[in-house]
Design an enzyme around this catalytic site. Structure first.
Site, PDB file in Angstrom:
ATOM      1  N   GLU A   1       4.210  13.363   8.803  1.00  0.00           N
ATOM      2  CA  GLU A   1       4.419  11.949   9.158  1.00  0.00           C
ATOM      3  C   GLU A   1       5.037  11.788  10.548  1.00  0.00           C
ATOM      4  O   GLU A   1       5.558  10.741  10.903  1.00  0.00           O
ATOM      5  CB  GLU A   1       5.284  11.273   8.087  1.00  0.00           C
ATOM      6  CG  GLU A   1       4.679  11.336   6.688  1.00  0.00           C
ATOM      7  CD  GLU A   1       3.795  10.139   6.311  1.00  0.00           C
ATOM      8  OE1 GLU A   1       4.081   9.019   6.740  1.00  0.00           O
ATOM      9  OE2 GLU A   1       2.809  10.349   5.564  1.00  0.00           O
TER      10      GLU A   1
ATOM     11  N   ARG B   1      -3.005   5.031   5.762  1.00  0.00           N
ATOM     12  CA  ARG B   1      -2.537   5.648   7.007  1.00  0.00           C
ATOM     13  C   ARG B   1      -3.322   6.922   7.337  1.00  0.00           C
ATOM     14  O   ARG B   1      -3.261   7.404   8.465  1.00  0.00           O
ATOM     15  CB  ARG B   1      -1.034   5.926   6.927  1.00  0.00           C
ATOM     16  CG  ARG B   1      -0.223   4.675   6.583  1.00  0.00           C
ATOM     17  CD  ARG B   1       1.135   4.653   7.198  1.00  0.00           C
ATOM     18  NE  ARG B   1       1.073   4.643   8.654  1.00  0.00           N
ATOM     19  CZ  ARG B   1       2.124   4.639   9.454  1.00  0.00           C
ATOM     20  NH1 ARG B   1       3.327   4.654   8.925  1.00  0.00           N
ATOM     21  NH2 ARG B   1       2.004   4.647  10.765  1.00  0.00           N
TER      22      ARG B   1
ATOM     23  N   LEU C   1       0.785  -1.238   0.000  1.00  0.00           N
ATOM     24  CA  LEU C   1       0.000   0.000   0.000  1.00  0.00           C
ATOM     25  C   LEU C   1       0.814   1.284   0.000  1.00  0.00           C
ATOM     26  O   LEU C   1       0.257   2.357  -0.196  1.00  0.00           O
ATOM     27  CB  LEU C   1      -0.903   0.022   1.258  1.00  0.00           C
ATOM     28  CG  LEU C   1      -1.821  -1.190   1.451  1.00  0.00           C
ATOM     29  CD1 LEU C   1      -2.509  -1.107   2.814  1.00  0.00           C
ATOM     30  CD2 LEU C   1      -2.860  -1.250   0.343  1.00  0.00           C
TER      31      LEU C   1
ATOM     32  N   SER D   1       7.556  -2.533   1.154  1.00  0.00           N
ATOM     33  CA  SER D   1       6.101  -2.732   1.016  1.00  0.00           C
ATOM     34  C   SER D   1       5.771  -3.229  -0.394  1.00  0.00           C
ATOM     35  O   SER D   1       4.974  -4.163  -0.574  1.00  0.00           O
ATOM     36  CB  SER D   1       5.378  -1.420   1.334  1.00  0.00           C
ATOM     37  OG  SER D   1       4.119  -1.351   0.736  1.00  0.00           O
TER      38      SER D   1
ATOM     39  N   ASN E   1       7.435  -4.777   5.710  1.00  0.00           N
ATOM     40  CA  ASN E   1       6.578  -3.664   5.301  1.00  0.00           C
ATOM     41  C   ASN E   1       7.318  -2.331   5.443  1.00  0.00           C
ATOM     42  O   ASN E   1       6.705  -1.268   5.435  1.00  0.00           O
ATOM     43  CB  ASN E   1       5.303  -3.629   6.159  1.00  0.00           C
ATOM     44  CG  ASN E   1       4.082  -4.109   5.381  1.00  0.00           C
ATOM     45  OD1 ASN E   1       4.065  -4.044   4.144  1.00  0.00           O
ATOM     46  ND2 ASN E   1       3.078  -4.573   6.090  1.00  0.00           N
TER      47      ASN E   1
ATOM     48  N   HIS F   1      10.892   8.189   4.706  1.00  0.00           N
ATOM     49  CA  HIS F   1      10.967   9.015   5.915  1.00  0.00           C
ATOM     50  C   HIS F   1      12.449   9.282   6.184  1.00  0.00           C
ATOM     51  O   HIS F   1      13.305   8.434   5.881  1.00  0.00           O
ATOM     52  CB  HIS F   1      10.391   8.283   7.141  1.00  0.00           C
ATOM     53  CG  HIS F   1       8.919   8.062   7.103  1.00  0.00           C
ATOM     54  ND1 HIS F   1       8.334   6.862   7.451  1.00  0.00           N
ATOM     55  CD2 HIS F   1       7.903   8.898   6.798  1.00  0.00           C
ATOM     56  CE1 HIS F   1       7.018   6.960   7.345  1.00  0.00           C
ATOM     57  NE2 HIS F   1       6.730   8.179   6.949  1.00  0.00           N
TER      58      HIS F   1
ATOM     59  N   GLY G   1       6.597   4.258  -2.677  1.00  0.00           N
ATOM     60  CA  GLY G   1       7.877   4.852  -2.269  1.00  0.00           C
ATOM     61  C   GLY G   1       8.577   4.064  -1.181  1.00  0.00           C
ATOM     62  O   GLY G   1       9.723   4.338  -0.863  1.00  0.00           O
TER      63      GLY G   1
ATOM     64  N   LEU H   1      10.041   0.650  -0.543  1.00  0.00           N
ATOM     65  CA  LEU H   1      10.446  -0.462  -1.407  1.00  0.00           C
ATOM     66  C   LEU H   1      10.078  -1.819  -0.814  1.00  0.00           C
ATOM     67  O   LEU H   1       9.689  -2.742  -1.525  1.00  0.00           O
ATOM     68  CB  LEU H   1      11.951  -0.407  -1.680  1.00  0.00           C
ATOM     69  CG  LEU H   1      12.486   0.908  -2.282  1.00  0.00           C
ATOM     70  CD1 LEU H   1      13.974   0.787  -2.584  1.00  0.00           C
ATOM     71  CD2 LEU H   1      11.716   1.315  -3.533  1.00  0.00           C
TER      72      LEU H   1
ATOM     73  N   CYS I   1      11.161   2.571  13.643  1.00  0.00           N
ATOM     74  CA  CYS I   1       9.781   2.879  13.222  1.00  0.00           C
ATOM     75  C   CYS I   1       8.778   2.439  14.271  1.00  0.00           C
ATOM     76  O   CYS I   1       7.709   3.019  14.403  1.00  0.00           O
ATOM     77  CB  CYS I   1       9.406   2.129  11.944  1.00  0.00           C
ATOM     78  SG  CYS I   1      10.325   2.600  10.506  1.00  0.00           S
TER      79      CYS I   1
END
Ligand code: SUG
Length: 446
Positions: free
Chosen positions: A175, A139, A21, A28, A363, A248, A24, A26, A369
């Site tokens: 974010e 998100r 989903l 995921s 993911n 991020h 950008g 990679l 994270c």
């Protein structure tokens, strides 16, 4: 007064899956459609949290969100005789859309909010701005419940300010802490807050991958957190880093105390960035820059291994810092070699430990994270909902809870199962008791 940096880790939710989903990101994209293991995921995260709690760190957890998120599907016009039937019908009719309401993405607590410790704010309160996460659809449905969670964890509004998310418009794409770094001499002292944006909202951004953080969002957070302009720095993430898959800043940079550990290609203008940090720290502390060159670790390896998405920790009893990196860092030749050379040198990072958080890593979520850093004075720490701290007893209770309620695996063909709705709700209902969140915490409970 002394202060500690607590980590609050996002618990992996019962519907953890690989939806592909996040444009950008990679990992995921690469793992889209693979079989997931929600139970292994939550246990991996809990094991990491327990290891840090055992080492003497202040370690808490954040609850997962309600998924599949039926209120969103209802708002989009899906209907049925029961919520299970709504889920089944939505998944059958529009699987790509429905998957966006199933993701366990709230586990990535670094995207929960931007946090400014009371030592940095003019009103001497601890400020949280829940991230609106509006760039990626799955998100964008987190922030309302995130705010609710923060209010239950940090209920004393005389000490904690839980702002609303920024307006849900792409000018203010935000974010959270994943694009925010704090440097300081010690946690409880005035620090330097560094906001990293990918784009200016008023310019044209044309790239294969989105820039998820705007300068305007960062500036708004700076204003509402009542930060001091001379101790705040706004820097631009390198386009090159975003295009290489650093969706991020925390994929290419991490801090601890006065130390900034970063990749050569993290920032658009490196020397201006380091200069600005130096100036903002003037009179407070001397920043220490640990830069990893592209020759030592090519940016593609940094992103594949998540070397920088590590926790950099002042481990009790150790003289030098410990980097808690994902296992993948040990399995990537260049980052493994870099870690060996780095720890053998006289630099500030003396040891690397490796955490197995593979379910999350697939993911695009490493150890950093999964956690939200919150600096707390003694009085603030005492005002936190005490049931969210990881103690021996609570860890045992959470492991038991996960083993009772989580599926061992979720295959792509299981994702439309109407039973997921009740299973997930039963698990979350039980969790609200364990974590003292109240019986009206989740939308399905109200
Ligand atoms: O937003 N992955 C998350 C990973 C977030 C990592 N967080 C930090 N770097 N702080 C994201 O891209 C993938 C979900 C999926 O494809 O099923 C996802 O949302």
């Amino acid at each position: 007064m002394g202060a500690v940096e607590a980590n609050f880790d996002g618990l992996v939710g019962p519907t953890h899956n690989y939806g592909g989903l996040a444009l950008g990101n990679l990992a995921s994209a690469k793992n889209s459609g693979s079989i997931s293991s929600p139970r292994a995921g939550v246990l991996e995260g809990l094991a990491k949290a327990k290891m840090l709690a055992d080492a003497g760190f202040d370690q808490g957890v954040l609850p997962p969100q309600e998924r599949p998120f039926i209120p969103q599907l209802k708002a989009l016009g899906f209907a049925g005789a029961s919520d299970g039937a709504i889920w089944e019908a939505a998944y059958k009719a529009q699987p790509a859309l429905a998957l966006n309401t199933l993701s366990a993405s709230s586990m990535w607590a670094a995207n929960t909010a931007t946090v400014s410790p009371s030592a940095d704010t003019r009103d001497r309160r601890l400020h949280f701005s829940p991230a609106n996460l509006l760039t990626v659809l799955h998100r964008s449905i987190e922030s309302k419940q995130t705010r609710r969670a923060l209010l239950r964890l940090f209920p004393d509004q005389s000490r904690f300010v839980i702002h609303s998310p920024l307006p849900a418009q792409s000018c203010f794409a935000d974010e959270g802490a994943a694009n925010h770094v704090r440097l300081c001499a010690e946690h409880g002292a005035q620090g330097v807050e560094i906001f990293v944006h990918g784009r200016d909202a008023f310019e044209n951004w044309n790239s294969e991958f989105p820039a998820r953080q705007t300068l305007q969002a960062c500036e708004a957070v700076e204003r509402r957190h009542e930060l001091k302009a001379d101790r705040t720095v706004h820097i631009r993430q390198a386009r090159r880093a975003i295009e290489a898959g650093a969706f991020h800043n925390d994929v290419v940079c991490v801090s601890a105390g006065p130390i900034l550990f970063f990749h050569e290609h993290a920032f658009e203008d490196k020397s201006a960035t380091l200069n600005a940090i130096y100036q903002a720290a003037c009179g407070l502390f001397e920043p220490v820059f640990v830069e990893v060159s592209d020759a030592e670790v090519p940016i593609a390896d940094a992103i594949a291994s998540y070397l920088f998405n590590s926790q950099l920790l002042l481990w009790p009893g150790r003289g030098r810092l410990v980097l808690l990196a994902p296992k993948e860092t040990e399995e990537t030749a260049s980052t493994k070699a870099y870690c060996e050379v780095m720890t053998a040198s006289n630099g500030p990072i003396g040891e690397v430990k490796f955490a197995d958080v593979r379910q999350s890593m697939r993911n695009g979520g490493g150890p950093a994270c999964l956690r939200l850093r919150v600096v707390l004075t003694e009085a603030e720490r005492a005002a936190v909902n005490e049931k969210v701290w990881v103690t021996d007893a609570r860890y045992a209770e959470l492991v038991d809870w996960a083993n009772t309620h989580y599926r061992e695996i979720l295959m792509p063909e299981d994702l439309g199962d109407p039973a997921l709705v009740d299973e997930s709700r039963t698990a979350l209902d039980a969790l609200t008791n364990i974590l003292g969140l109240g019986s009206d915490f989740y939308p399905f409970q109200r």
